[in-house]
Design an enzyme around this catalytic site. Structure first.
Site, PDB file in Angstrom:
ATOM      1  N   ALA A 135      13.282 -11.679 -26.388  1.00  0.00           N
ATOM      2  CA  ALA A 135      13.325 -13.006 -26.889  1.00  0.00           C
ATOM      3  C   ALA A 135      12.947 -12.687 -28.492  1.00  0.00           C
ATOM      4  O   ALA A 135      11.885 -12.936 -28.649  1.00  0.00           O
ATOM      5  CB  ALA A 135      12.191 -14.011 -26.126  1.00  0.00           C
TER       6      ALA A 135
ATOM      7  N   GLY B 264       5.295 -15.866 -32.878  1.00  0.00           N
ATOM      8  CA  GLY B 264       5.923 -15.165 -31.617  1.00  0.00           C
ATOM      9  C   GLY B 264       6.498 -16.182 -30.890  1.00  0.00           C
ATOM     10  O   GLY B 264       6.539 -17.406 -30.869  1.00  0.00           O
ATOM     11  N   ASN B 265       6.671 -15.560 -29.469  1.00  0.00           N
ATOM     12  CA  ASN B 265       6.829 -16.644 -28.254  1.00  0.00           C
ATOM     13  C   ASN B 265       6.194 -16.119 -27.230  1.00  0.00           C
ATOM     14  O   ASN B 265       5.572 -14.986 -27.127  1.00  0.00           O
ATOM     15  CB  ASN B 265       8.515 -16.639 -28.358  1.00  0.00           C
ATOM     16  CG  ASN B 265       9.012 -15.360 -27.980  1.00  0.00           C
ATOM     17  OD1 ASN B 265       8.822 -14.736 -26.915  1.00  0.00           O
ATOM     18  ND2 ASN B 265       9.897 -14.945 -28.823  1.00  0.00           N
ATOM     19  N   HIS B 266       6.384 -16.805 -26.064  1.00  0.00           N
ATOM     20  CA  HIS B 266       5.608 -16.668 -24.867  1.00  0.00           C
ATOM     21  C   HIS B 266       6.481 -15.594 -23.906  1.00  0.00           C
ATOM     22  O   HIS B 266       5.782 -15.486 -22.761  1.00  0.00           O
ATOM     23  CB  HIS B 266       5.524 -17.944 -24.124  1.00  0.00           C
ATOM     24  CG  HIS B 266       4.655 -18.955 -24.543  1.00  0.00           C
ATOM     25  ND1 HIS B 266       3.317 -18.632 -24.915  1.00  0.00           N
ATOM     26  CD2 HIS B 266       5.044 -20.098 -25.146  1.00  0.00           C
ATOM     27  CE1 HIS B 266       2.832 -19.610 -25.445  1.00  0.00           C
ATOM     28  NE2 HIS B 266       3.645 -20.525 -25.598  1.00  0.00           N
ATOM     29  N   SER B 267       7.456 -14.723 -24.247  1.00  0.00           N
ATOM     30  CA  SER B 267       7.934 -13.945 -23.477  1.00  0.00           C
ATOM     31  C   SER B 267       7.197 -12.824 -23.041  1.00  0.00           C
ATOM     32  O   SER B 267       6.308 -12.349 -23.751  1.00  0.00           O
ATOM     33  CB  SER B 267       9.123 -13.118 -24.210  1.00  0.00           C
ATOM     34  OG  SER B 267       9.835 -12.203 -23.191  1.00  0.00           O
TER      35      SER B 267
END
Ligand code: CTP
Length: 404
Positions: free
Chosen positions: A280, A212-215
């Protein structure tokens, strides 16, 4: 749905026989989904019952600065009332109330709330014809208009005194439709269907792990909420986020993976006038996902990845008149890369974020963007709150709708 849906209206009622029409105004506003808080002067209570108005508005009618309840005296805070309202309507506005409004004579709750109100104020005079045409009264009306209030002119006809002439309060249907027109004009995106994506996507490795990512989704939610408040019909397709509040008129579709986001976008796309792709989206996903948790002991030497489908590029190929706005998050040569994305993905505009800018990008409440529309010079903005950035982006979108 009426543009008055969820609008908060302060309705000031003063002492005039026309107050008998106020229950109809309240009923119409409530039917259109507005929240109505009635304020009455003492004199108004002789013409229409507070019980009627509190029953129709589903709120206690306020008549004085303080009131008694079982715990003692309560203060009806005129400042809070003034700030709560999206619009204030004074109907009927008697000669006495008009005079107090014009002179700032704050000797009752209605006038004090009017003086505290930051929202647009509408007033509908009602009185006998000679009072209405008296120069002192005319002067008060002029003062109120000069002060930026909206006059709902009295009409001509039979008056309660038996005389004929100008001084009748405008009919409830007309008053409500005037309010509607006002808010419609302030709703530049009314009638537009806008799809907005937000947040990250999670690409599962096994039932408990993912890429995943930090969005945080803050930018996408700010865009969706602002677009809804500007009158658009909004579908938000959101990856997993927490703590973002949502405008009641936003239709939110929750997804987890890039593929689910793609499917949701494709389903909505043909019915959409514009897309703002602020999500994102993960660029890669594991080729293999296991149904059972991968045990530590079994080990994991490598994770084979494949690219996800580029949703924006897919929509760019499929578009038939829809406006497409993408985001570009860049760490260097931001404008050069953004220009390439604009062309390659067949977009109408790109919102450019640079990772080099402090306070911009993931997790922050602020963002610093440049807006690059096809065949236009980029517009550079300073660091702003994400709500303000949302307004800037939607202003551009509105201009693009008009240019098309
Ligand atoms: N995007 C998308 N589908 C993907 C990846 C990105 O629709 N699978 C969209 C994003 O929502 C954004 C735009 O494409 O609006 C650009 O995303 P960005 O991450 O800046 O660029 P990429 O195209 O992924 O390219 P790169 O990571 O190489 O910069």
């Amino acid at each position: 749905m009426s543009v008055l849906h969820d609008k908060q209206i302060l309705l000031g009622v003063s002492g005039s026989i026309a107050a008998y029409k106020v229950p109809f105004i309240v009923r119409l506003l409530v039917k259109k989904g507005a929240a109505v808080q009635v304020l009455m002067t003492e004199a108004a209570k002789a013409f229409v019952s507070p019980l009627t108005l509190s029953t129709l508005s589903n709120r206690e009618v306020l008549t004085s600065f303080t009131q008694e309840d079982s715990d003692g005296a309560l203060w009806n805070n005129h400042v809070e009332l003034g700030l709560w309202a999206d619009a204030m309507l004074v109907a009927p506005a008697s000669a006495n109330t008009l005079s107090k409004m014009a002179q700032a004579t704050a000797d009752n709750l209605l006038i004090a709330s009017y003086l505290s109100a930051k929202c647009p104020v509408f007033f509908a005079p009602a009185m006998d014809l000679d009072m209405h045409k008296h120069p002192a009264n005319k002067q008060n009306i002029d003062t109120l208009v000069q002060n930026g209030n909206h006059l709902i002119p009295a009409t001509s006809g039979a008056l309660a005194s038996g005389l004929e002439g100008e001084g009748r309060m405008e009919e409830p249907e007309q008053i409500v439709s005037l309010l509607e027109s006002y808010f419609l004009e302030k709703s530049p995106l009314s009638g537009k269907k806008i799809m907005i994506t937000a947040g990250p996507t999670y690409e599962p490795i096994d039932p408990v792990r993912f890429i995943g990512n930090h969005s945080s989704g803050k930018m996408g939610y700010a865009l969706a909420n602002k677009a809804a408040s500007l009158g658009a019909s909004v579908t938000l397709i959101s990856g997993p986020t927490t703590g973002n509040s949502l405008h009641p008129n936003v239709n939110c579709i929750q997804v987890t993976t890039a593929d689910e986001m793609l499917q949701a976008c494709l389903k909505e796309f043909s019915e959409t006038d514009a897309v703002i792709m602020s999500a994102a989206v993960a660029d890669f996903r594991p080729i293999k996902t296991t149904n059972q948790k991968i045990k530590k002991k079994a080990g994991l030497d490598a994770l084979d990845l494949e690219p996800t489908t580029d949703i924006l590029a897919t929509l760019g190929k499929a578009k038939k008149g829809q406006l497409l706005i993408g985001f570009a998050l860049e760490s260097q040569d931001a404008m050069k890369h953004a220009t390439l994305k604009l062309k390659q993905k067949n977009l109408d505009a790109v919102v450019v974020n640079s990772l080099a800018d402090k306070g911009a990008g993931f997790g922050h409440d602020t963002n610093k963007i440049s807006f690059l529309a096809a065949d236009k010079k980029p517009v550079y903005y300073p660091l702003k709150s994400k709500d303000e950035v949302a307004s800037d982006i939607l202003n551009h979108l509105n201009e693009m709708f008009h240019a098309n």
